[in-house]
Design a protein around this motif. Structure first.
Motif, PDB file in Angstrom:
ATOM      1  N   LEU A 199       0.816  -1.216   0.000  1.00 17.25           N
ATOM      2  CA  LEU A 199       0.000   0.000   0.000  1.00 17.25           C
ATOM      3  C   LEU A 199       0.847   1.261   0.000  1.00 17.25           C
ATOM      4  O   LEU A 199       0.374   2.349  -0.347  1.00 17.25           O
ATOM      5  N   LEU A 200       2.113   1.137   0.392  1.00 22.90           N
ATOM      6  CA  LEU A 200       2.977   2.321   0.439  1.00 22.90           C
ATOM      7  C   LEU A 200       3.395   2.772  -0.957  1.00 22.90           C
ATOM      8  O   LEU A 200       3.735   3.943  -1.160  1.00 22.90           O
ATOM      9  N   PHE A 201       3.380   1.865  -1.913  1.00 20.39           N
ATOM     10  CA  PHE A 201       3.779   2.256  -3.274  1.00 20.39           C
ATOM     11  C   PHE A 201       2.808   3.270  -3.898  1.00 20.39           C
ATOM     12  O   PHE A 201       3.243   4.293  -4.438  1.00 20.39           O
ATOM     13  N   PRO A 202       1.483   3.024  -3.857  1.00 20.21           N
ATOM     14  CA  PRO A 202       0.595   4.054  -4.416  1.00 20.21           C
ATOM     15  C   PRO A 202       0.648   5.370  -3.664  1.00 20.21           C
ATOM     16  O   PRO A 202       0.472   6.433  -4.249  1.00 20.21           O
ATOM     17  N   LEU A 203       0.928   5.304  -2.319  1.00 23.12           N
ATOM     18  CA  LEU A 203       1.064   6.557  -1.582  1.00 23.12           C
ATOM     19  C   LEU A 203       2.299   7.320  -2.037  1.00 23.12           C
ATOM     20  O   LEU A 203       2.273   8.558  -2.171  1.00 23.12           O
ATOM     21  N   SER A 204       3.385   6.584  -2.256  1.00 25.09           N
ATOM     22  CA  SER A 204       4.591   7.235  -2.774  1.00 25.09           C
ATOM     23  C   SER A 204       4.345   7.813  -4.166  1.00 25.09           C
ATOM     24  O   SER A 204       4.799   8.920  -4.496  1.00 25.09           O
ATOM     25  N   ALA A 205       3.606   7.063  -5.006  1.00 27.77           N
ATOM     26  CA  ALA A 205       3.280   7.565  -6.339  1.00 27.77           C
ATOM     27  C   ALA A 205       2.390   8.790  -6.263  1.00 27.77           C
ATOM     28  O   ALA A 205       2.540   9.751  -7.042  1.00 27.77           O
ATOM     29  N   TRP A 206       1.427   8.784  -5.308  1.00 25.88           N
ATOM     30  CA  TRP A 206       0.557   9.953  -5.112  1.00 25.88           C
ATOM     31  C   TRP A 206       1.400  11.182  -4.788  1.00 25.88           C
ATOM     32  O   TRP A 206       1.212  12.264  -5.367  1.00 25.88           O
ATOM     33  N   ALA A 207       2.321  11.021  -3.853  1.00 24.69           N
ATOM     34  CA  ALA A 207       3.190  12.155  -3.486  1.00 24.69           C
ATOM     35  C   ALA A 207       4.013  12.623  -4.672  1.00 24.69           C
ATOM     36  O   ALA A 207       4.209  13.836  -4.874  1.00 24.69           O
ATOM     37  N   ALA A 208       4.510  11.681  -5.498  1.00 29.54           N
ATOM     38  CA  ALA A 208       5.345  12.064  -6.630  1.00 29.54           C
ATOM     39  C   ALA A 208       4.545  12.789  -7.704  1.00 29.54           C
ATOM     40  O   ALA A 208       4.996  13.799  -8.263  1.00 29.54           O
ATOM     41  N   LEU A 209       3.342  12.272  -7.990  1.00 29.15           N
ATOM     42  CA  LEU A 209       2.564  12.854  -9.082  1.00 29.15           C
ATOM     43  C   LEU A 209       1.935  14.183  -8.709  1.00 29.15           C
ATOM     44  O   LEU A 209       1.767  15.052  -9.563  1.00 29.15           O
ATOM     45  N   ARG A 210       1.581  14.348  -7.455  1.00 31.28           N
ATOM     46  CA  ARG A 210       0.890  15.578  -7.061  1.00 31.28           C
ATOM     47  C   ARG A 210       1.819  16.641  -6.504  1.00 31.28           C
ATOM     48  O   ARG A 210       1.527  17.820  -6.603  1.00 31.28           O
ATOM     49  N   PHE A 211       2.944  16.219  -5.879  1.00 27.10           N
ATOM     50  CA  PHE A 211       3.830  17.204  -5.237  1.00 27.10           C
ATOM     51  C   PHE A 211       5.228  17.205  -5.829  1.00 27.10           C
ATOM     52  O   PHE A 211       6.126  17.840  -5.289  1.00 27.10           O
ATOM     53  N   GLY A 212       5.439  16.463  -6.903  1.00 25.26           N
ATOM     54  CA  GLY A 212       6.687  16.531  -7.623  1.00 25.26           C
ATOM     55  C   GLY A 212       7.847  15.865  -6.923  1.00 25.26           C
ATOM     56  O   GLY A 212       7.685  15.057  -5.994  1.00 25.26           O
ATOM     57  N   PRO A 213       9.088  16.176  -7.348  1.00 23.24           N
ATOM     58  CA  PRO A 213      10.281  15.549  -6.757  1.00 23.24           C
ATOM     59  C   PRO A 213      10.391  15.754  -5.250  1.00 23.24           C
ATOM     60  O   PRO A 213      10.836  14.854  -4.527  1.00 23.24           O
ATOM     61  N   ARG A 214       9.982  16.941  -4.762  1.00 21.96           N
ATOM     62  CA  ARG A 214      10.073  17.162  -3.318  1.00 21.96           C
ATOM     63  C   ARG A 214       9.139  16.223  -2.567  1.00 21.96           C
ATOM     64  O   ARG A 214       9.509  15.625  -1.546  1.00 21.96           O
ATOM     65  N   GLY A 215       7.918  16.072  -3.057  1.00 27.62           N
ATOM     66  CA  GLY A 215       6.983  15.170  -2.404  1.00 27.62           C
ATOM     67  C   GLY A 215       7.470  13.736  -2.437  1.00 27.62           C
ATOM     68  O   GLY A 215       7.355  12.988  -1.443  1.00 27.62           O
ATOM     69  N   ALA A 216       8.042  13.328  -3.593  1.00 31.03           N
ATOM     70  CA  ALA A 216       8.567  11.966  -3.695  1.00 31.03           C
ATOM     71  C   ALA A 216       9.727  11.751  -2.743  1.00 31.03           C
ATOM     72  O   ALA A 216       9.826  10.699  -2.082  1.00 31.03           O
TER      73      ALA A 216
END
Length: 875
Positions: A240-257
């Motif tokens: 389940l952590l993978f889609p959360l990481s993808a969510w952070a990357a897609l919505r908040f960019g490199p900093r979120g990732a």
């Protein structure tokens, strides 16, 4: 086994938007000792703090699955400059000493950590890696740099520990692997957040900024906060952590990732170190750490790659939107078509400029083949376009595009293929620039050049015709006089011969008028100009055509206020007459009640004087309308027109600074509009010639019918239009006349005409004439040709001014047309009368008589002056 922190790769000299790229400001400690020392100390502190955190999360035997200090070292050198590498060396040494390692092992760890950071930083600088990590290539190069740098540290660090007796030789391989993985993960987890610290924040949806961290924390607690080693459920929850990481990357960019990956990694490491979570394996710590490290590495790289790909796509979309906005805003028309099949194209984009150019909406153009815009008659351009598309090459050409109303616009098209994948052509881009005005200007220039060439030809033809025509007319006049002398009792054959001679005279007169129009067309001569009232010009022109017009249409005259214009009354009268004759010929005979010719005068909104000649005839076909002002273009039958009438009218109006327009609807007649600029208010009517010149030229018919008048009109007009060649002009007093002309037959013809009334002497050269004058021969009138080989008329005039000034006022020029600027300037300034060839007999006789009368008056005045002087002496 004790793990000692590896150091990280060093980077660019200056923190900026691009890491390791081009010119960067060197931050050398020698230049800024205080600042450099402060930055070095800060890097040491952060390095040691990260090392302490890493050791606190280490498993048994101080084995840290992730060495955070390696990421701090590389990030520090990238932000502060490679010159800060001593701080990494010192920090690694202090960390080793804190672990009470042997001095040799500490030294090896210092060297390995420093090499790791410096090598990684230099590599990233070499490949121009962006600090923003907003490209996939930047993330990839960061991974490569981290792997290579960690490899150096993993090669040097475990060896130094083994030589120092800290690491058994049998465990060197496993220790090197764990060391390399720990340093690599430390760089992937810590370096990105450090590089992105200075990046400006973008405002996102507030609910996402609150929900995403909360959900991530909840899932991390559920996965890593409970003792469930080897649990399948726990492993499943970890996904389940993978889609959360993808969510952070897609919505908040490199900093979120980067932040999401760092938080998940810390949670996983902390739980595993305490025996919690799915990655803890009792009794098999190295194997469990490998699984944990793989999880952390995959999560970190996946998040960074997704963020970079999303950023690249966003940047590409922004560039595309910018390009689309730019293309939509450019003034040139742009059309993009897609190649769906070989040779088959469909339009996918058009800008507003192209829509305006072709007069269509975007929805009408998108989806259609681009060739549909080409004019239907341009089969050659269609074949050329098809060949270009088949060969997949560029094309630059002028093409005609059609509008919905059928009108054409000319476009300069640049067609270029687009190879999206570097090989096959997927699209074609066509730019269209409206060159309709340029094409029209080119056509006008070509027409002007043609007119100039025709004018030059007309001048030469007119001059060559004038001489033989002149003596032809004079000989015909002499023959007519001789035959007329027989009287009414002459035999029938004499009367027939007289009729034939008169017919020949009419033909010669028609040729004379054609030659005169040719000379007008070639801009020969400079007619006198004065203030002209156009309202006063209309009635004489109307009277000329009224007799012939009555059988065709009724005439309507509408006079309005018209400003006076500065121009030639004779030339403007010729234009009005030609326009009336043109209207007359456009109306068929037999139904005068149905048709009309309307003449209107007034003032245009621009202030110009305006005259309109409107008819209700058949109109002018659209294909003929653009050519009606072309010289020698006519739609009349052979022998009914020369095609010069309207061309001459336009030429005359242009020389007056005006315009001549035509509007016609087939079947509804035509309207010719003449516009002339008003004369300046301050101008007074100039007196451009003496009375003698005006009398001489005024003897010619000012309202002669132009040669374009049809033969059907000639019989009804000939009594009022052609000169009365049968009537003898008054010869006046007898005088002695000198004729100077290089054409012997013309001189002889003039002599035959003048011989009954005057004593005539003829010469063919100017030098001979001056010799006779110098020899003392008296002459009352000198008729001199203006253009002669050797000494021309101008030279004769100037010699007479010097040698015989009394003869200057008795000199009459005969001109077949002037071609040089010098001759034209002389004609405009000289006060002597000028007779245009072919000279009509009555005009020649009248001019000679007028000159003799002037001489007689001059002699009378001289005699009176002498008598007055004599009387004064005797008194």
């Amino acid at each position: 086994m004790t793990h000692v922190p590896p150091a990280l790769s060093s980077g660019p000299e200056a923190p900026g938007g691009v890491i390791i790229q081009g010119q960067q400001q060197a931050r050398v400690a020698a230049s800024f000792p205080v600042r450099g020392l402060a930055e070095g100390l800060a890097l040491i502190v952060v390095y040691l703090v990260a090392a302490r955190v890493g050791l606190s999360l280490a498993a048994d035997d101080h084995i840290a699955p992730v060495w955070l200090s390696s990421g701090v070292a590389l990030g520090g050198l990238l932000l502060l400059g490679v010159s800060r590498w001593p701080a990494v060396f010192v920090a690694a040494g202090l960390g080793g000493l804190a672990l009470e390692l042997p001095l040799g092992a500490v030294l090896g760890i210092c060297v390995g950590s420093t090499l790791e950071a410096v090598a990684g930083a230099l590599l990233l600088r070499r490949v121009a890696c962006s600090r923003e990590l907003n490209r996939v290539r930047d993330v990839a190069w960061l991974g490569v740099g981290a792997a290579l740098g960690a490899l150096l540290a993993a090669a040097v660090g475990p060896l130094s520990l083994m030589w120092g007796g800290v690491l058994p030789r049998a465990q060197w391989g496993a220790g090197a692997w764990l060391w390399w993985m720990a340093d690599l993960l430390g760089i992937l987890l810590v370096t990105p957040p450090l590089l992105l610290l200075r990046r400006p924040r973008r405002v996102r949806a507030a609910w996402e900024m609150g929900v995403l961290p909360a959900v991530t924390v909840a899932v991390c607690v559920g996965v890593f906060a409970f003792p469930q080693p080897g649990s399948g459920i726990a492993h499943s929850l970890a996904f389940l952590l993978f889609p959360l990481s993808a969510w952070a990357a897609l919505r908040f960019g490199p900093r979120g990732a980067a932040l999401s990956s760092l938080f998940i990694a810390m949670a996983a490491i902390a739980g595993t170190a305490r025996g919690l979570g799915p990655f803890f394996t009792a009794g098999a710590l190295p194997q469990g750490l490998v699984v944990l490290q793989l999880f952390i590495g995959v999560t970190a790289l996946t998040g960074l790659l997704l963020a970079a790909a999303r950023a690249e796509r966003r940047q590409a979309a922004e560039v595309l939107e910018l390009l689309a906005t730019t293309v939509r805003a450019v003034q040139e028309g742009v059309l993009i078509c897609e190649v769906r099949e070989p040779g088959v194209l469909h339009t996918v984009f058009v800008n507003e400029a192209l829509c305006a150019l072709v007069g269509r909406r975007r929805a009408e153009l998108v989806g259609t083949p681009p060739g549909a815009l080409l004019a239907s008659g341009d089969s050659g351009e269609r074949l050329r376009l098809a060949e270009t598309l088949r060969e997949e090459r560029s094309l630059r050409a002028e093409v005609a595009l059609t509008r919905p109303d059928g009108t054409r616009v000319w476009s300069e098209m640049q067609l270029s293929p687009v190879r999206a994948d570097g090989e096959a052509v997927t699209h074609f881009v066509a730019t269209h620039r409206d060159v309709t005005a340029t094409k029209e200007l080119q056509a006008r220039l070509v027409a002007a050049e043609r007119v100039a060439a025709v004018g030059t030809l007309a001048a030469g033809v007119g001059h060559e015709i004038n001489n033989p025509l002149a003596y032809l007319a004079l000989n015909l006049e002499a023959a007519q006089r001789s035959l007329a002398a027989e009287g009414a009792e002459a035999p029938a054959r004499v009367r027939d011969a007289l009729g034939s001679v008169r017919g020949a005279q009419e033909g010669a007169e028609r040729i004379r008028l054609i030659v005169r129009d040719l000379q007008v067309f070639s801009r020969e001569g400079a007619p006198e100009r004065g203030l002209v009232d156009l309202n006063a010009l209309v009635p004489p022109a109307v009277r000329v055509v009224l007799h012939a017009l009555r059988s065709r249409a009724r005439l309507v005259e509408q006079f309005g206020p018209v400003p006076r214009v500065l121009g030639s009354e004779a030339r403007l009268g010729q234009v009005l007459l030609n326009l009336l004759v043109n209207a007359l010929q456009a109306i068929p005979e037999g139904d005068p009640g149905r048709h009309e010719v309307r003449v209107r005068t007034g003032t245009a909104p621009s202030g110009y004087a305006r005259v309109e000649v409107e008819d209700t005839g058949g109109g002018i076909p659209p294909d003929v309308l653009p050519r009606i002002f072309d010289p020698f273009f006519t739609t009349k039958a052979s022998g009914e027109g020369t095609g010069l009438g309207l061309a001459i009218c336009q030429q005359i109006i242009r020389t007056h600074g005006g315009e001549l327009h035509v509007h016609s609807v087939p079947g509804q007649g035509a309207t010719f509009t003449l516009l002339l600029p008003p004369a300046p208010v301050q101008s007074a009517e100039p007196s451009t010639s003496p009375a003698l010149r005006g009398n001489a030229r005024g003897l010619e018919a000012a309202w002669s019918v132009p040669p374009s008048l049809s033969p059907s009109l000639s019989p009804s007009l000939s009594p009022s239009l052609s000169p009365s060649l049968s009537s003898s002009a008054s010869p006046g007093p007898r005088g002695r006349v000198l004729i100077v002309d290089d054409e012997p037959r013309l001189a002889q013809s003039m002599r035959l005409l003048l011989d009954p009334y005057h004593d005539v002497v003829t010469v063919t050269r100017g030098e001979e004439a001056l010799a006779r004058v110098a020899g003392g021969e008296p002459f009352d009138v000198v008729l001199c040709d203006l253009q002669m080989p050797g000494m021309d008329g101008i030279a004769v005039y100037r010699r007479l001014v010097e040698e015989a000034p009394a003869l200057v006022s008795r000199l009459v020029f005969i001109s077949g047309g002037v071609s040089s600027p010098e001759a034209r300037a002389f004609m405009e300034t000289v006060a002597n009368p000028v007779l245009e060839k072919p000279v009509r007999p009555d005009v020649l006789l009248a001019t000679v008589a007028a000159t003799l009368e002037s001489v007689a008056r001059e002699q009378e005045r001289e005699q009176e002056a002498r008598d007055a002087v004599g009387a004064a002496r005797h008194g």
